[in-house]
Motif scaffolding. Structure first.
Motif, PDB file in Angstrom:
ATOM      1  N   PRO A 207       4.751 205.804  85.578  1.00 19.85           N
ATOM      2  CA  PRO A 207       4.730 206.097  87.022  1.00 19.85           C
ATOM      3  C   PRO A 207       5.053 207.567  87.264  1.00 19.85           C
ATOM      4  O   PRO A 207       5.918 208.150  86.612  1.00 19.85           O
ATOM      5  N   ILE A 208       4.350 208.176  88.198  1.00 18.13           N
ATOM      6  CA  ILE A 208       4.512 209.592  88.469  1.00 18.13           C
ATOM      7  C   ILE A 208       5.374 209.782  89.714  1.00 18.13           C
ATOM      8  O   ILE A 208       5.042 209.301  90.798  1.00 18.13           O
ATOM      9  N   GLY A 209       6.507 210.492  89.550  1.00 16.41           N
ATOM     10  CA  GLY A 209       7.411 210.742  90.669  1.00 16.41           C
ATOM     11  C   GLY A 209       7.114 212.069  91.338  1.00 16.41           C
ATOM     12  O   GLY A 209       5.996 212.609  91.228  1.00 16.41           O
ATOM     13  N   ASP A 210       8.124 212.634  91.993  1.00 15.96           N
ATOM     14  CA  ASP A 210       7.896 213.884  92.725  1.00 15.96           C
ATOM     15  C   ASP A 210       8.051 215.111  91.835  1.00 15.96           C
ATOM     16  O   ASP A 210       7.877 216.246  92.292  1.00 15.96           O
ATOM     17  N   GLY A 211       8.405 214.905  90.563  1.00 20.03           N
ATOM     18  CA  GLY A 211       8.444 216.006  89.617  1.00 20.03           C
ATOM     19  C   GLY A 211       9.774 216.698  89.495  1.00 20.03           C
ATOM     20  O   GLY A 211       9.912 217.627  88.688  1.00 20.03           O
ATOM     21  N   ALA A 279      12.739 209.344  85.277  1.00 20.63           N
ATOM     22  CA  ALA A 279      12.712 210.790  85.042  1.00 20.63           C
ATOM     23  C   ALA A 279      11.287 211.316  85.131  1.00 20.63           C
ATOM     24  O   ALA A 279      10.315 210.594  84.872  1.00 20.63           O
ATOM     25  N   ASP A 280      11.169 212.574  85.489  1.00 19.47           N
ATOM     26  CA  ASP A 280       9.871 213.248  85.514  1.00 19.47           C
ATOM     27  C   ASP A 280       9.696 214.172  84.318  1.00 19.47           C
ATOM     28  O   ASP A 280       8.590 214.320  83.792  1.00 19.47           O
ATOM     29  N   ILE A 281      10.787 214.797  83.901  1.00 22.98           N
ATOM     30  CA  ILE A 281      10.738 215.797  82.828  1.00 22.98           C
ATOM     31  C   ILE A 281      12.003 215.661  81.992  1.00 22.98           C
ATOM     32  O   ILE A 281      13.103 215.543  82.540  1.00 22.98           O
ATOM     33  N   ALA A 282      11.855 215.699  80.684  1.00 26.57           N
ATOM     34  CA  ALA A 282      13.011 215.710  79.784  1.00 26.57           C
ATOM     35  C   ALA A 282      13.242 217.128  79.284  1.00 26.57           C
ATOM     36  O   ALA A 282      12.294 217.890  79.082  1.00 26.57           O
ATOM     37  N   ILE A 283      14.506 217.484  79.111  1.00 26.55           N
ATOM     38  CA  ILE A 283      14.845 218.783  78.536  1.00 26.55           C
ATOM     39  C   ILE A 283      15.724 218.591  77.311  1.00 26.55           C
ATOM     40  O   ILE A 283      16.480 217.629  77.234  1.00 26.55           O
ATOM     41  N   CYS A 296      14.047 213.947  71.599  1.00 20.52           N
ATOM     42  CA  CYS A 296      12.677 214.385  71.908  1.00 20.52           C
ATOM     43  C   CYS A 296      11.682 213.260  71.623  1.00 20.52           C
ATOM     44  O   CYS A 296      10.764 213.010  72.411  1.00 20.52           O
ATOM     45  N   ILE A 297      11.881 212.593  70.498  1.00 20.46           N
ATOM     46  CA  ILE A 297      10.988 211.485  70.138  1.00 20.46           C
ATOM     47  C   ILE A 297      11.045 210.385  71.188  1.00 20.46           C
ATOM     48  O   ILE A 297      10.014 209.875  71.651  1.00 20.46           O
ATOM     49  N   ASP A 298      12.246 210.007  71.595  1.00 23.04           N
ATOM     50  CA  ASP A 298      12.405 208.906  72.546  1.00 23.04           C
ATOM     51  C   ASP A 298      11.784 209.230  73.900  1.00 23.04           C
ATOM     52  O   ASP A 298      11.173 208.366  74.537  1.00 23.04           O
ATOM     53  N   THR A 299      11.932 210.466  74.363  1.00 13.35           N
ATOM     54  CA  THR A 299      11.378 210.812  75.676  1.00 13.35           C
ATOM     55  C   THR A 299       9.860 210.930  75.605  1.00 13.35           C
ATOM     56  O   THR A 299       9.156 210.524  76.542  1.00 13.35           O
ATOM     57  N   LEU A 300       9.322 211.456  74.498  1.00 12.16           N
ATOM     58  CA  LEU A 300       7.865 211.497  74.346  1.00 12.16           C
ATOM     59  C   LEU A 300       7.290 210.084  74.283  1.00 12.16           C
ATOM     60  O   LEU A 300       6.240 209.802  74.854  1.00 12.16           O
ATOM     61  N   ALA A 301       7.995 209.196  73.588  1.00 16.38           N
ATOM     62  CA  ALA A 301       7.527 207.802  73.494  1.00 16.38           C
ATOM     63  C   ALA A 301       7.495 207.134  74.850  1.00 16.38           C
ATOM     64  O   ALA A 301       6.715 206.206  75.087  1.00 16.38           O
ATOM     65  N   ALA A 302       8.347 207.600  75.767  1.00 16.75           N
ATOM     66  CA  ALA A 302       8.381 207.044  77.121  1.00 16.75           C
ATOM     67  C   ALA A 302       7.382 207.734  78.053  1.00 16.75           C
ATOM     68  O   ALA A 302       7.321 207.407  79.243  1.00 16.75           O
ATOM     69  N   GLY A 303       6.587 208.661  77.515  1.00 13.12           N
ATOM     70  CA  GLY A 303       5.572 209.312  78.331  1.00 13.12           C
ATOM     71  C   GLY A 303       6.073 210.487  79.131  1.00 13.12           C
ATOM     72  O   GLY A 303       5.404 210.929  80.075  1.00 13.12           O
ATOM     73  N   LEU A 304       7.236 211.018  78.764  1.00 16.79           N
ATOM     74  CA  LEU A 304       7.798 212.156  79.485  1.00 16.79           C
ATOM     75  C   LEU A 304       7.411 213.469  78.814  1.00 16.79           C
ATOM     76  O   LEU A 304       7.468 213.575  77.582  1.00 16.79           O
ATOM     77  N   ARG A 338       8.995 224.203  86.264  1.00 15.14           N
ATOM     78  CA  ARG A 338       8.269 224.339  87.538  1.00 15.14           C
ATOM     79  C   ARG A 338       6.799 223.956  87.396  1.00 15.14           C
ATOM     80  O   ARG A 338       6.200 223.408  88.332  1.00 15.14           O
ATOM     81  N   HIS A 339       6.231 224.249  86.240  1.00 15.79           N
ATOM     82  CA  HIS A 339       4.819 223.861  86.011  1.00 15.79           C
ATOM     83  C   HIS A 339       4.657 222.347  86.082  1.00 15.79           C
ATOM     84  O   HIS A 339       3.791 221.836  86.800  1.00 15.79           O
ATOM     85  N   PHE A 340       5.474 221.618  85.334  1.00 17.63           N
ATOM     86  CA  PHE A 340       5.354 220.163  85.335  1.00 17.63           C
ATOM     87  C   PHE A 340       5.761 219.563  86.680  1.00 17.63           C
ATOM     88  O   PHE A 340       5.186 218.563  87.123  1.00 17.63           O
ATOM     89  N   ALA A 341       6.761 220.158  87.311  1.00 17.37           N
ATOM     90  CA  ALA A 341       7.194 219.641  88.616  1.00 17.37           C
ATOM     91  C   ALA A 341       6.079 219.762  89.642  1.00 17.37           C
ATOM     92  O   ALA A 341       5.892 218.874  90.486  1.00 17.37           O
ATOM     93  N   ALA A 342       5.325 220.851  89.583  1.00 20.52           N
ATOM     94  CA  ALA A 342       4.292 221.104  90.575  1.00 20.52           C
ATOM     95  C   ALA A 342       2.990 220.380  90.271  1.00 20.52           C
ATOM     96  O   ALA A 342       2.152 220.204  91.166  1.00 20.52           O
ATOM     97  N   SER A 343       2.798 219.962  89.028  1.00 16.45           N
ATOM     98  CA  SER A 343       1.515 219.384  88.622  1.00 16.45           C
ATOM     99  C   SER A 343       1.665 217.945  88.162  1.00 16.45           C
ATOM    100  O   SER A 343       2.042 217.675  87.023  1.00 16.45           O
ATOM    101  N   ALA A 344       1.334 217.026  89.067  1.00 18.47           N
ATOM    102  CA  ALA A 344       1.328 215.612  88.692  1.00 18.47           C
ATOM    103  C   ALA A 344       0.291 215.362  87.606  1.00 18.47           C
ATOM    104  O   ALA A 344       0.484 214.504  86.733  1.00 18.47           O
ATOM    105  N   ASP A 345      -0.800 216.135  87.625  1.00 13.97           N
ATOM    106  CA  ASP A 345      -1.828 215.964  86.592  1.00 13.97           C
ATOM    107  C   ASP A 345      -1.297 216.307  85.215  1.00 13.97           C
ATOM    108  O   ASP A 345      -1.599 215.635  84.230  1.00 13.97           O
ATOM    109  N   ALA A 346      -0.498 217.375  85.132  1.00 15.16           N
ATOM    110  CA  ALA A 346       0.084 217.754  83.838  1.00 15.16           C
ATOM    111  C   ALA A 346       1.007 216.664  83.321  1.00 15.16           C
ATOM    112  O   ALA A 346       1.036 216.370  82.123  1.00 15.16           O
ATOM    113  N   ARG A 347       1.741 216.041  84.224  1.00 11.78           N
ATOM    114  CA  ARG A 347       2.632 214.955  83.807  1.00 11.78           C
ATOM    115  C   ARG A 347       1.841 213.720  83.418  1.00 11.78           C
ATOM    116  O   ARG A 347       2.237 212.971  82.519  1.00 11.78           O
ATOM    117  N   ARG A 348       0.713 213.497  84.070  1.00 14.49           N
ATOM    118  CA  ARG A 348      -0.145 212.363  83.687  1.00 14.49           C
ATOM    119  C   ARG A 348      -0.738 212.575  82.290  1.00 14.49           C
ATOM    120  O   ARG A 348      -0.852 211.625  81.512  1.00 14.49           O
TER     121      ARG A 348
END
Length: 385
Positions: A207-211, A279-283, A296-304, A338-348
């Motif tokens: 699911p895509i949130g507000d970033g 979450a929208d972005i993992a750091i 990093c592995i766990d967050t990538l596996a969750a699609g973040l 900021r790139h990922f927050a602004a771009s729902a497409d990038a997060r998709r």
């Protein structure tokens, strides 16, 4: 089926650290394909079956060293008398108990979790194949942390680690980078690439949130503490006015009695599902350490999408462009967020590609098949070599 004994003093059925999850997943796989017993170097809690059932490991055979304690079986101190084990006490009773267990329970291979348990080699008969699950190249980690003015939990010199590793029949490397390093320590054929395996949790997209919801997960270790402190000092002030939220999950939060506005400490969580879904972005701003970064592995596996450093991306270079982004400065971190927050497409795109990478490279079969092939075909040859 081969009879395997895995030895640890880590309560891997809890979910406090990435190392717990690595051992959990390894135990789960080994038990599916072998006759596995876990020899635990502590007393087992009275409700151990309940706790194991909670992580779908209720079928695992667990034995506490206490069942064999006090027998005072003699053994030759070939390894346990080394200088290294003065820092990590090697109780004679542990070796004696382990030797007694192996004398009564046939085992074709023994897997030790962490090099600090290498002293248990003194309790292994020559007919048993010995394998070390390294987690990290500890001497390299020692150097990395010392350069940053930090202290590693396990400190060992290159020469001491090389000597101990060469006493095992095989060593398990957690990343391809570690495989390359270890080839200067031991013979090539001794190294088995065994990455951390994870189950993909976002195969159908996320699911895509507000970033603007960030996630940092970490134990209370020096690299995590310093990385989070750097992020809060250097990056967070430039995000705080824009409505971002940073969820800090894990014991690392205990090192920050006060946190800035927008930062929410959640402490240790047994179930990360809610945080990974929302979450929208993992750091992962970690600049020192070693091995592979399980967060990093766990967050990538969750699609973040996961924004990390060169150190954080070590061993996961194949995920660059598939959700993993390297940022080594304040402005690079800020720009990536900021790139990922602004771009729902990038997060998709990350939600689609990151789990695919994890599934292909770090799925259960990919991660553990080389180890299982060795267990099935190489244990007897290694033991008599």
């Amino acid at each position: 089926m081969k009879k395997i004994t895995l030895v640890t003093d880590i309560a891997f059925w809890s979910n406090s650290y990435g190392s717990h999850m690595r051992i959990q997943n390894l135990v789960r796989f080994l038990a599916q394909h072998n006759d596995l017993t876990v020899f635990f170097l502590k007393s087992l809690p009275g409700n151990i079956r309940v706790q194991l059932n909670q992580v779908a490991l209720g079928h695992i055979k667990m034995v506490s060293y206490k069942q064999y304690s006090g027998r005072r079986i003699r053994f030759h101190k070939r390894v346990s008398n080394r200088e290294f084990f003065k820092k990590f006490p090697a109780p004679d009773d542990f070796v004696s108990s382990f030797k007694a267990f192996l004398s009564e329970n046939k085992s074709e291979a023994v897997i030790l979790e962490y090099i600090r348990l290498a002293y248990l080699l003194d309790g292994c008969p020559s007919s048993v194949t010995t394998i070390l699950d390294m987690h990290d190249v500890m001497s390299a980690r020692t150097v990395s942390l010392r350069r940053a003015g930090l202290k590693a939990g396990i400190e060992i010199s290159h020469s001491d680690e090389r000597d101990l590793l060469n006493r095992f029949d095989r060593v398990m490397a957690i990343s391809r980078a570690d495989v390359s390093t270890l080839k200067s320590y031991v013979h090539d054929n001794k190294v088995i690439y065994t990455p951390h395996s994870v189950h993909v949790t976002a195969k159908d997209g996320k699911p895509i949130g507000d970033g603007k919801r960030l996630l940092f997960v970490g134990a209370n270790s020096a690299p995590n503490i310093e990385g989070l402190r750097w992020f809060l000092d250097q990056v967070w002030p430039m995000l705080i006015e824009d409505g971002y939220i940073l969820d800090v999950v894990g014991h690392v939060g205990s090192s920050f009695p006060k946190v800035p506005d927008g930062v929410v400490k959640h402490g240790q969580q047994d179930d990360m599902g809610w945080f990974l879904r929302h979450a929208d972005i993992a750091i992962n701003p970690v600049f020192v350490g070693g091995g592979i970064k399980i967060k990093c592995i766990d967050t990538l596996a969750a699609g973040l999408p996961c924004i990390t450093t060169v150190e954080g991306a070590a061993g996961l270079e194949g995920a660059l462009g598939a959700g993993l982004v390297v940022a080594n400065s304040r402005l690079e971190f800020l720009g990536a967020i900021r790139h990922f927050a602004a771009s729902a497409d990038a997060r998709r795109v990350a939600a689609r590609l990151a789990p695919r990478f994890i599934d292909n490279e770090l799925g259960e079969n990919a991660a553990y098949s080389p180890l299982q092939r060795f267990i099935e075909t190489g244990t007897q040859a290694a033991a008599w070599a």
